[in-house]
Scaffold this active site. Structure first.
Site, PDB file in Angstrom:
ATOM      1  N   ASN A 110      -8.628   4.047   0.781  1.00 48.03           N
ATOM      2  CA  ASN A 110      -9.794   4.697   0.143  1.00 48.03           C
ATOM      3  C   ASN A 110     -10.901   3.727  -0.265  1.00 48.03           C
ATOM      4  O   ASN A 110     -12.077   4.050  -0.196  1.00 48.03           O
ATOM      5  CB  ASN A 110      -9.354   5.581  -1.027  1.00 48.03           C
TER       6      ASN A 110
ATOM      7  N   GLU B 147       0.176   0.286  -8.272  1.00 47.71           N
ATOM      8  CA  GLU B 147      -0.955   1.123  -8.699  1.00 47.71           C
ATOM      9  C   GLU B 147      -0.898   2.390  -7.842  1.00 47.71           C
ATOM     10  O   GLU B 147      -1.144   2.346  -6.638  1.00 47.71           O
ATOM     11  CB  GLU B 147      -2.272   0.363  -8.517  1.00 47.71           C
TER      12      GLU B 147
ATOM     13  N   CYS C   4      -8.540   7.047  -6.700  1.00 47.65           N
ATOM     14  CA  CYS C   4      -7.353   7.272  -7.527  1.00 47.65           C
ATOM     15  C   CYS C   4      -7.735   7.680  -8.950  1.00 47.65           C
ATOM     16  O   CYS C   4      -7.016   8.417  -9.600  1.00 47.65           O
ATOM     17  CB  CYS C   4      -6.499   6.011  -7.555  1.00 47.65           C
TER      18      CYS C   4
ATOM     19  N   GLU D 151      -3.013  -4.912 -13.880  1.00 45.25           N
ATOM     20  CA  GLU D 151      -3.724  -6.047 -13.293  1.00 45.25           C
ATOM     21  C   GLU D 151      -5.122  -6.070 -13.916  1.00 45.25           C
ATOM     22  O   GLU D 151      -5.493  -5.199 -14.676  1.00 45.25           O
ATOM     23  CB  GLU D 151      -3.752  -5.938 -11.762  1.00 45.25           C
TER      24      GLU D 151
HETATM   25  P1  NAD Z   1      -0.014   5.438   1.131  1.00 38.17           P
HETATM   26  O1  NAD Z   1       1.018   5.225   0.093  1.00 38.17           O
HETATM   27  O2  NAD Z   1       0.209   6.489   2.148  1.00 38.17           O
HETATM   28  O3  NAD Z   1      -0.250   4.093   1.965  1.00 38.17           O
HETATM   29  C1  NAD Z   1      -0.606   2.883   1.332  1.00 38.17           C
HETATM   30  C2  NAD Z   1      -0.114   1.725   2.153  1.00 38.17           C
HETATM   31  O4  NAD Z   1       1.302   1.706   2.159  1.00 38.17           O
HETATM   32  C3  NAD Z   1      -0.539   1.763   3.620  1.00 38.17           C
HETATM   33  O5  NAD Z   1      -0.891   0.468   4.026  1.00 38.17           O
HETATM   34  C4  NAD Z   1       0.723   2.250   4.319  1.00 38.17           C
HETATM   35  O6  NAD Z   1       0.801   1.846   5.663  1.00 38.17           O
HETATM   36  C5  NAD Z   1       1.792   1.575   3.481  1.00 38.17           C
HETATM   37  N1  NAD Z   1       3.107   2.213   3.520  1.00 38.17           N
HETATM   38  C6  NAD Z   1       3.395   3.523   3.677  1.00 38.17           C
HETATM   39  N2  NAD Z   1       4.740   3.710   3.620  1.00 38.17           N
HETATM   40  C7  NAD Z   1       5.303   2.488   3.419  1.00 38.17           C
HETATM   41  C8  NAD Z   1       6.649   2.034   3.264  1.00 38.17           C
HETATM   42  N3  NAD Z   1       7.680   2.872   3.305  1.00 38.17           N
HETATM   43  N4  NAD Z   1       6.843   0.710   3.066  1.00 38.17           N
HETATM   44  C9  NAD Z   1       5.812  -0.158   3.009  1.00 38.17           C
HETATM   45  N5  NAD Z   1       4.517   0.215   3.151  1.00 38.17           N
HETATM   46  C10 NAD Z   1       4.265   1.531   3.351  1.00 38.17           C
HETATM   47  O7  NAD Z   1      -1.373   5.672   0.343  1.00 38.17           O
HETATM   48  P2  NAD Z   1      -2.805   6.016   0.955  1.00 38.17           P
HETATM   49  O8  NAD Z   1      -2.729   7.407   1.509  1.00 38.17           O
HETATM   50  O9  NAD Z   1      -3.251   4.914   1.828  1.00 38.17           O
HETATM   51  O10 NAD Z   1      -3.740   5.990  -0.347  1.00 38.17           O
HETATM   52  C11 NAD Z   1      -3.950   7.105  -1.168  1.00 38.17           C
HETATM   53  C12 NAD Z   1      -3.071   7.039  -2.400  1.00 38.17           C
HETATM   54  O11 NAD Z   1      -3.301   5.816  -3.083  1.00 38.17           O
HETATM   55  C13 NAD Z   1      -3.359   8.121  -3.416  1.00 38.17           C
HETATM   56  O12 NAD Z   1      -2.141   8.612  -3.930  1.00 38.17           O
HETATM   57  C14 NAD Z   1      -4.131   7.393  -4.522  1.00 38.17           C
HETATM   58  O13 NAD Z   1      -4.063   7.979  -5.799  1.00 38.17           O
HETATM   59  C15 NAD Z   1      -3.484   6.059  -4.476  1.00 38.17           C
HETATM   60  N6  NAD Z   1      -4.355   5.030  -5.045  1.00 38.17           N
HETATM   61  C16 NAD Z   1      -4.048   4.505  -6.278  1.00 38.17           C
HETATM   62  C17 NAD Z   1      -4.883   3.549  -6.856  1.00 38.17           C
HETATM   63  C18 NAD Z   1      -4.591   2.957  -8.221  1.00 38.17           C
HETATM   64  O14 NAD Z   1      -5.215   1.982  -8.572  1.00 38.17           O
HETATM   65  N7  NAD Z   1      -3.672   3.517  -9.000  1.00 38.17           N
HETATM   66  C19 NAD Z   1      -6.026   3.133  -6.172  1.00 38.17           C
HETATM   67  C20 NAD Z   1      -6.302   3.692  -4.923  1.00 38.17           C
HETATM   68  C21 NAD Z   1      -5.455   4.642  -4.367  1.00 38.17           C
END
Ligand code: NAD
Length: 497
Positions: free
Chosen positions: A166, A265, A299, A478
């Protein structure tokens, strides 16, 4: 080494490679496609790492820790990181174009937030690391001479940085900058949806004089791909992750083997509380941003809005007008204020919630479906900005993170009821409180179970402050000194005098 297919010092944007040991490397599995969410067109083909490529990257990082990087002082590292920040700003247009093509976010947003913040992260943590202090204790001993204890901060080692799509450059550098400032080496796994800016950063690292192996990038998916291979790799000493709560759970399990620390996060279902004594213009402006910025894919974004009953109708009417004035279109057009969702899959997820809201009897104040723009954007993943009222708090639409340009608005009658509704969530990332009553602002901020409470603002970030989520929104903080805590270990030295 199984790095064999090609190795070059400049990145090709048509065919993205991994970046390992200071070189761009195409190896591993067959390439995958990275598509432009605004048109569905191909942006580039991307190398997918297999376990061998990930192993090469982790080993390169380990070697780098034993080289010049491991012997540099904090001010020397900080000086290099400032050059990285300058490099991003010098190549601003390249990063901007790459980020807009990968994400579909409006160029106005990416040029104000994503790219400058990507650079700022390096400057902020360069400043932070040179002014770090540790504790010291004098211990009396029976012989009367005493002992002096002091703590040294040492890097953790090889850090895996797993990123979402995102805010690709911003959130990746938010982890990479402090990790490097503290003297670690990193292996980054960008999201498969947005691989380009992390790759471009490899060139900037080389130009800035970051030694080979300190910054590595491996591309691929999560399960049974680069993400899983990296987080399970025994050569990784710590994992920092931003993404979905479900993925955070999988990563925490992977980190348990070898007892590696994690910083997580995760997701949110953030509430805004709008009191009748607020400045309504400011509350509308802030809520417009918190609901619709980045097409709701933030997020920290608001998906639940609680409004004091006496101003409920006025608030809903004004947010509706705001939503209907958003302009969808070509993300490279400066007049565009609402881009597409990241992918077809995510659009289908969001529109499933749109259908669910209607089926559960929501009043659809505006929107509620896919958006058809015509021309090349007809194949993009656009959805209408959407506002609902009238759903029960038990509805999946009100409880689950949707991550789209939408919110549910419910009225409340008193402060306690508003706080109870806001806290009734498995998540606890952020909140925005809108009131001109100073006492109320402090009182309510202290009672919402979140990591970040904004009063009369949203996404107003001081990078020195603690950032992170409560409950299922994450583990750890962080930002500022808190990043330094995660990316270093304290070693106590006890000297008998
Ligand atoms: P996601 O969890 O689908 O993917 C994030 C990353 O994790 C990607 O690089 C993906 O390839 C990797 N990944 C997926 N499964 C994995 C596994 N089993 N092992 C290791 N790596 C793996 O998230 P997304 O769809 O890319 O992002 C959206 C989500 O992120 C939303 O839930 C949002 O709220 C959250 N988010 C949180 C913050 C925060 O600061 N709290 C900030 C931005 C986004």
């Amino acid at each position: 080494m199984n790095i064999a297919v090609s190795s070059h010092s400049r990145s090709s944007l048509a065919q993205l490679s991994h970046f390992i040991d200071g070189r761009f490397v195409a190896a591993g599995r067959p390439v995958f496609e990275n598509r432009n969410p605004a048109t569905g067109g191909l942006v580039n083909l991307v190398a997918e790492a297999d376990a061998g490529v990930v192993d090469d990257a982790v080993k390169a990082a380990r070697r780098a820790l034993k080289g010049p990087w491991g012997r540099m002082s904090a001010p020397e590292r900080a000086a290099i990181l400032r050059k990285v920040a300058d490099g991003i700003m010098r190549h601003f247009d390249d990063f901007l174009t790459a980020e807009v093509l990968d994400t579909g976010k409006p160029v106005g947003l990416a040029s104000h937030i994503d790219i400058p913040r990507g650079a700022a992260n390096f400057n902020v943590f360069a400043d932070q690391v040179v002014s770090l202090s540790t504790e010291s204790f004098h211990l009396p001993t029976p012989d009367g001479t005493g002992a002096l204890n002091y703590a040294l901060r040492v890097p953790r080692g090889v850090i895996a940085v797993v990123c979402p799509w995102n805010l690709p450059l911003l959130l990746m550098t938010w982890k990479v900058a402090p990790a490097l400032a503290c003297g670690n080496a990193v292996v980054v796994k960008p999201s498969e949806e947005t691989p380009t800016t992390a790759t471009l950063l490899g060139e900037i690292m080389n130009e800035a004089g970051v030694p080979p192996g300190v910054y590595n990038v491996v591309h691929g998916y999560g399960p049974d791909s680069a993400g899983e291979y990296l987080t399970r790799h025994p050569g990784v000493d710590g994992i920092t992750f931003t993404g979905e709560t479900r993925t955070g759970t999988a990563i925490m399990k992977a980190a348990a083997d070898g007892v590696r620390p994690v910083s997580l996060e995760l997701g949110g279902k953030n509430a805004a509380l709008v009191f009748a004594d607020c400045d309504l213009d400011k509350a509308i402006e802030g809520t417009m941003r918190s609901v619709f910025a980045n097409c709701g894919q933030v997020c920290l974004g608001t998906e639940r809005v609680y409004v004091e009953r006496s101003i409920f109708e006025a608030f809903v009417g004004r947010l509706k007008s705001g939503a209907e004035s958003l302009r969808m279109g070509d993300p490279f057009d400066k007049a565009t204020t609402l881009g597409p969702l990241i992918s077809r899959e995510h659009r289908d997820k969001v529109t499933t919630y749109y259908a669910k809201a209607a089926a559960e009897g929501a009043t659809v104040v505006t929107g509620g479906g896919q958006a058809r723009l015509g021309g090349p954007h007809d194949h993009g993943f656009f959805v209408q900005p959407t506002i609902w009222t009238g759903l029960p708090e038990t509805s999946a639409v009100v409880r689950e993170e949707i991550f789209g340009p939408c919110c549910h608005i419910a009225p409340f009658d008193d402060e306690d009821a508003a706080i109870e509704a806001a806290n009734d969530s498995p998540y606890g990332l952020a909140t925005s409180i809108w009131t001109e009553n100073l006492s109320r602002a402090h009182r309510v901020a202290g009672r919402i179970d979140v990591g970040i409470a904004w009063v009369n603002s949203w996404f107003l970030r001081d990078l020195r402050t603690p950032f992170g989520g409560s409950k299922q929104s994450g583990i750890g903080r962080e930002g500022g000194v808190h990043s330094m805590e995660f990316y270093t270990e304290l070693r106590n030295v006890c000297v008998k005098l």
